[in-house]
Scaffold this active site. Structure first.
Site, PDB file in Angstrom:
ATOM      1  N   HIS A  50       0.818  -1.208   0.000  1.00  0.00           N
ATOM      2  CA  HIS A  50       0.000   0.000   0.000  1.00  0.00           C
ATOM      3  C   HIS A  50       0.854   1.261   0.000  1.00  0.00           C
ATOM      4  O   HIS A  50       0.472   2.281  -0.556  1.00  0.00           O
ATOM      5  CB  HIS A  50      -0.927   0.012   1.224  1.00  0.00           C
ATOM      6  CG  HIS A  50      -1.990  -1.041   1.161  1.00  0.00           C
ATOM      7  ND1 HIS A  50      -3.228  -0.813   0.637  1.00  0.00           N
ATOM      8  CD2 HIS A  50      -1.972  -2.345   1.521  1.00  0.00           C
ATOM      9  CE1 HIS A  50      -3.949  -1.927   0.695  1.00  0.00           C
ATOM     10  NE2 HIS A  50      -3.205  -2.877   1.220  1.00  0.00           N
ATOM     11  N   ASP A  87      -5.874   5.825   0.770  1.00  0.00           N
ATOM     12  CA  ASP A  87      -5.998   4.446   0.299  1.00  0.00           C
ATOM     13  C   ASP A  87      -7.457   3.993   0.430  1.00  0.00           C
ATOM     14  O   ASP A  87      -8.174   4.410   1.340  1.00  0.00           O
ATOM     15  CB  ASP A  87      -5.106   3.594   1.206  1.00  0.00           C
ATOM     16  CG  ASP A  87      -4.988   2.156   0.769  1.00  0.00           C
ATOM     17  OD1 ASP A  87      -3.982   1.832   0.137  1.00  0.00           O
ATOM     18  OD2 ASP A  87      -5.905   1.359   1.063  1.00  0.00           O
ATOM     19  N   GLN A 108      13.420  -5.152  -4.981  1.00  0.00           N
ATOM     20  CA  GLN A 108      12.794  -5.741  -6.173  1.00  0.00           C
ATOM     21  C   GLN A 108      13.086  -4.937  -7.436  1.00  0.00           C
ATOM     22  O   GLN A 108      13.184  -5.479  -8.532  1.00  0.00           O
ATOM     23  CB  GLN A 108      11.289  -5.873  -5.944  1.00  0.00           C
ATOM     24  CG  GLN A 108      10.575  -6.653  -7.006  1.00  0.00           C
ATOM     25  CD  GLN A 108       9.253  -7.211  -6.514  1.00  0.00           C
ATOM     26  OE1 GLN A 108       9.214  -7.996  -5.570  1.00  0.00           O
ATOM     27  NE2 GLN A 108       8.166  -6.821  -7.134  1.00  0.00           N
ATOM     28  N   HIS A 166       3.575 -13.882  -6.573  1.00  0.00           N
ATOM     29  CA  HIS A 166       2.243 -13.999  -5.969  1.00  0.00           C
ATOM     30  C   HIS A 166       1.225 -13.085  -6.659  1.00  0.00           C
ATOM     31  O   HIS A 166       0.042 -13.170  -6.381  1.00  0.00           O
ATOM     32  CB  HIS A 166       2.331 -13.644  -4.492  1.00  0.00           C
ATOM     33  CG  HIS A 166       2.626 -12.191  -4.213  1.00  0.00           C
ATOM     34  ND1 HIS A 166       3.616 -11.485  -4.865  1.00  0.00           N
ATOM     35  CD2 HIS A 166       2.043 -11.302  -3.365  1.00  0.00           C
ATOM     36  CE1 HIS A 166       3.629 -10.248  -4.413  1.00  0.00           C
ATOM     37  NE2 HIS A 166       2.695 -10.100  -3.518  1.00  0.00           N
ATOM     38  N   ASN A 208       1.420  -4.394  -7.135  1.00  0.00           N
ATOM     39  CA  ASN A 208       2.643  -3.636  -7.431  1.00  0.00           C
ATOM     40  C   ASN A 208       3.627  -4.492  -8.200  1.00  0.00           C
ATOM     41  O   ASN A 208       4.255  -4.043  -9.154  1.00  0.00           O
ATOM     42  CB  ASN A 208       3.306  -3.148  -6.144  1.00  0.00           C
ATOM     43  CG  ASN A 208       2.434  -2.153  -5.423  1.00  0.00           C
ATOM     44  OD1 ASN A 208       2.213  -1.050  -5.913  1.00  0.00           O
ATOM     45  ND2 ASN A 208       1.900  -2.549  -4.286  1.00  0.00           N
ATOM     46  N   SER A 209       3.749  -5.740  -7.780  1.00  0.00           N
ATOM     47  CA  SER A 209       4.674  -6.638  -8.469  1.00  0.00           C
ATOM     48  C   SER A 209       4.264  -6.815  -9.929  1.00  0.00           C
ATOM     49  O   SER A 209       5.112  -6.858 -10.815  1.00  0.00           O
ATOM     50  CB  SER A 209       4.726  -7.990  -7.762  1.00  0.00           C
ATOM     51  OG  SER A 209       5.326  -7.835  -6.494  1.00  0.00           O
ATOM     52  N   GLY A 251      -5.927 -12.708  -0.875  1.00  0.00           N
ATOM     53  CA  GLY A 251      -6.453 -11.387  -1.211  1.00  0.00           C
ATOM     54  C   GLY A 251      -6.877 -11.249  -2.663  1.00  0.00           C
ATOM     55  O   GLY A 251      -7.576 -12.094  -3.218  1.00  0.00           O
TER      56      GLY A 251
END
Ligand code: BUP
Length: 456
Positions: free
Chosen positions: A18, A112, A337, A352, A356-357, A375
């Site tokens: 987040h 958010d 990352q 996963h 964002n990934s 999630g």
């Protein structure tokens, strides 16, 4: 010009998933001459969060920051990230004096989606336009906005008979993609927060999403097509992929990666919030060795990094560690990352599918082997597969459902690393990702128009 500079306050929620898009948004806005005040809920949950914040402020001294001291909680939760939401909710009345005291006065406030129901009443009371940064996919946003309709008891009853979720305007979605508590009858805290936040997001001044037109065209069309989903919706603006910033890169040199051939390494990481069981960690390690591929693997078996004290050997076992040395680099808990995905040696991402990934993989054109863990991640994995950025083995299930064995892992890694057409597709997606945030691109226009409006 009669335009004044916009002054925007940002309030992120808990966890790197987040926080990261808020940091990147802060940087993007600052680069476009917006005055940003970053509100930091204090204390943060993880070390990575506090480090990322310091790096942002060091690189952008013009960004103001305000600590928002959280009041202690009477009944702590066993999920530290969830507890953090509760803390923010509990302390929200302290926000009002903090926001009113900012100078120059704020033009808008962005928070958010998971804080919407808490924060909106406060910002409304001081007549501040309220925007939401939705930190997951546009597809997930369509589900989120329809959720109150689904949670209606009649709809829940009908759901019993079906495998798919069917709501007006929403694309059919298998029930198995949705976190189980959201589909249970009766009340639970996830359900209640989802309903309350969803309603508030639908009443906000606008919704910003970290995605882009060509990646999620269909969902974005649904969201902006009047009355298709809900009778009244604020405008939904795709502003992604929010570009990773230079300040995020670490000083550490990944020398091991420098020595590997281009595109030969698979990066293995399941996000900052998933701790795999000990057995699954070992099975995964065996699978990596068996795949014969080179790999860089972030091992995580505690939810919060501060609690991780045990050495790698303890988690993985000396013997397996020894066998992995030749082909792989194993890292405890965290690796930058951005350093990894931007490295030319990296040719695949066993992920996963945290949103964002996914955006970062698109940004760098790295193909994905998806293994959603919880999630929103199955919904995201489906997007990845459909757009041609990667593949998803749906039979693997998620959570603690099952253990995926070494042979299957090895096989799928082999397949993805050898898939040439996927590599080319991923590079095409990278090109589109760069174009959309560049001058004249859709996401670039979307954000610029908002900034212009805020400055009026
Ligand atoms: Br783990 C890890 N290094 O080792 P997601 C994560 N990250 O830089 P999540 C690292 O944290 P939710 C690591 O680049 C991304 O920006 C990563 O966000 C960075 O997943 C962020 O991918 C993680 O959205 O959160 O953390 O599981 O599921 O809440 O989205």
């Amino acid at each position: 010009s009669d335009r004044k500079l916009a002054h925007v306050a940002l309030l992120p929620s808990a966890g790197m998933g987040h926080l990261t898009p808020f940091l990147r948004l802060a940087a993007s806005l600052t680069l476009q001459n917006v005055q940003v005040t970053f509100i930091i809920p204090h204390p943060t949950v993880s070390l990575s969060e506090s480090q990322a914040l310091s790096q942002l402020f060091a690189s952008f001294p013009q960004i103001k920051h305000q600590q928002f001291h959280l009041l202690p909680l009477d009944n702590p939760s066993d999920d530290p990230f969830f507890e953090h939401f509760q803390l923010i909710k509990n302390s929200s009345r302290l926000l009002s004096p903090l926001l009113s005291a900012l100078n120059p006065p704020l033009s808008v406030f962005i928070t958010d989606m998971s804080l919407a129901s808490t924060v909106t009443p406060i910002t409304e009371a001081i007549s501040l336009p309220n925007y939401v940064l939705f930190t997951s996919s546009a597809k997930m946003l369509t589900f989120f906005l329809c959720y109150p309709t689904l949670a209606d008891s009649k709809a829940m009853d009908e759901l019993d008979e079906m495998d798919v979720i069917k709501i007006r305007g929403l694309e059919l979605m298998p029930k198995s993609w949705i976190p189980p508590p959201l589909l249970k009858k009766g009340n639970n805290i996830l359900k209640t927060s989802f309903i309350e936040d969803s309603r508030k997001v639908a009443e906000s001044s606008g919704i910003l999403v970290n995605t882009f037109e060509s990646f999620e065209q269909e969902s974005l069309r649904k969201l902006n097509d009047c009355q298709l989903l809900l009778e009244r919706l604020p405008s939904v603006v795709a502003i992604g992929p929010l570009p990773p910033c230079d300040f995020e890169k670490s000083q550490l040199q990944l020398t091991w990666l420098d020595d590997q051939p281009a595109g030969s390494v698979v990066y293995v990481s399941f996000g900052s919030r998933t701790a795999l069981s000990r057995d699954q960690v070992r099975e995964l390690g065996e699978g990596l060795v068996r795949s014969g591929s080179r790999f860089i693997w972030v091992v995580k078996d505690k939810k919060v990094d501060r609690e991780d004290n045990e050495g790698l050997e303890g988690v993985i076992g000396d013997e397996l560690m020894e066998r992995m040395k030749e082909k792989g680099l194993v890292v405890r808990n965290w690796v930058n990352q951005e350093d990894v995905l931007s490295h030319p040696a990296v040719g695949g991402f066993f992920s996963h599918c945290g949103w964002n990934s996914v955006m970062e993989a698109a940004w760098h054109g790295v193909k994905i082997l998806a293994w959603p863990q919880h999630g929103d991640q199955k919904v995201n994995a489906d997007i990845v597969e459909r757009i041609g950025l990667g593949t998803w083995v749906k039979s693997w299930g998620w959570g603690e459902e099952m253990i995926v064995n070494r042979a299957e892992i090895a096989e799928k890694i082999g397949e993805i690393m050898g898939n040439e057409s996927l590599r080319i597709q991923a590079l095409g997606i990278k090109e589109e990702a760069r174009k959309t945030v560049g001058v004249g691109g859709c996401s670039n226009k979307g954000l610029s128009e908002l900034i212009n409006m805020w400055g009026k």
